[in-house]
Enzyme design. Structure first.
Site, short mmCIF file in Angstrom:
data_model
loop_
_atom_site.label_atom_id
_atom_site.label_comp_id
_atom_site.label_asym_id
_atom_site.label_seq_id
_atom_site.Cartn_x
_atom_site.Cartn_y
_atom_site.Cartn_z
N LYS A 77 0.13 3.83 2.74
CA LYS A 77 0.63 3.42 4.06
C LYS A 77 2.14 3.66 4.15
O LYS A 77 2.64 4.15 5.15
CB LYS A 77 0.37 1.92 4.29
CG LYS A 77 -0.94 1.58 4.92
CD LYS A 77 -0.90 0.11 5.31
CE LYS A 77 -2.25 -0.41 5.75
NZ LYS A 77 -2.18 -1.81 6.18
N ASN A 103 0.85 -1.19 0.00
CA ASN A 103 0.00 0.00 0.00
C ASN A 103 0.89 1.25 0.00
O ASN A 103 1.53 1.57 1.00
CB ASN A 103 -0.90 -0.04 1.24
CG ASN A 103 -1.91 1.09 1.26
OD1 ASN A 103 -1.60 2.22 0.90
ND2 ASN A 103 -3.12 0.79 1.73
N ASP A 145 -1.35 -4.35 10.84
CA ASP A 145 -2.72 -4.65 10.46
C ASP A 145 -3.60 -3.65 11.19
O ASP A 145 -3.34 -3.31 12.35
CB ASP A 145 -3.13 -6.08 10.81
CG ASP A 145 -4.34 -6.54 9.98
OD1 ASP A 145 -4.53 -6.01 8.87
OD2 ASP A 145 -5.08 -7.42 10.45
N THR A 146 -4.57 -3.14 10.49
CA THR A 146 -5.40 -2.08 11.02
C THR A 146 -6.86 -2.45 10.89
O THR A 146 -7.26 -3.04 9.89
CB THR A 146 -5.14 -0.76 10.24
OG1 THR A 146 -3.79 -0.35 10.49
CG2 THR A 146 -6.08 0.35 10.69
N GLY A 152 -8.87 4.15 2.34
CA GLY A 152 -9.72 3.32 3.19
C GLY A 152 -10.96 4.06 3.68
O GLY A 152 -11.66 4.71 2.91
#
Length: 197
Positions: A12, A9, A68-69, A149
């Site tokens: 990110k 990503n 991880d979100t 997102g």
């Protein structure tokens, strides 16, 4: 210090590079030649983060960290949570995820939500986890063009703007990922200082 961030990503990566600063050379999966999809079959954020980091360390022999979100919405019993990236199914789509979230929240009076990030760091035989969280609420409509997102519908507590209306610098200062990355950076700086003769 050179370290791999196990992500494809680009947004990110940009956020994390900005948050870590010039002390670290952060390389991506593409930079180390990793083209495959990383495994994410865990039922917790921490499990997924370590699963991705272990895959990269095992197959590519580099120290790395993975995150991880999850977006945890109170009125949806904490969903989408660990399934935030694939809330609307495969193939992953921010647009479809957002639409489904707004649809599920249409009749909900309680708009409370939180973003949570877990970063898993693997250095040699050491493993460490860092967590960041930010509380906020889900808006009824998208607002803003930045971020990615669920950013256009998430307004952090104490702010009038959504994550998608904040600059990268503003978002990093308060975001879940920014908070987790600062913990990671503090640890790495201390770790490096301890190694310096």
């Amino acid at each position: 210090m050179k370290i791999c961030f196990a992500t494809n990503n680009s947004k990110k990566l940009e956020e994390v590079k900005a948050a870590l600063g010039a002390d670290f050379e952060v390389v991506s999966l593409a930079d180390i030649g990793c083209q495959e999809e990383l495994p994410e079959t865990g039922d917790t954020l921490q499990h997924n983060a370590f699963q991705k980091a272990r895959y990269v360390q095992t197959h590519y022999g580099v120290d790395c960290f993975a995150d991880d979100t999850g977006l945890e919405v109170e009125a949806l019993d904490g969903k989408p949570g660990v399934y935030s990236g694939r809330f609307a199914g495969e193939p992953r789509s921010d647009e479809r995820n957002l639409s489904l979230l707004l649809e599920r929240m249409a009749e909900k009076a309680n708009r409370k939500a939180a973003f949570r990030t877990v970063i898993a760091l693997l250095m040699g035989s050491e493993s460490h986890a860092f967590e960041g969280k930010v509380d906020g609420e889900i808006l009824q409509h998208r607002s803003g063009e930045e971020g990615f997102g669920y950013d256009p519908v998430f307004r952090p507590e104490g702010y009038e703007k959504t994550f998608a209306e904040l600059t990268l610098l503003e978002k990093n200062a308060i975001s879940h990922r920014g908070r987790a990355v600062r913990k990671l950076a503090d640890f790495l700086k201390t770790h490096q200082a301890g190694k310096t003769p």
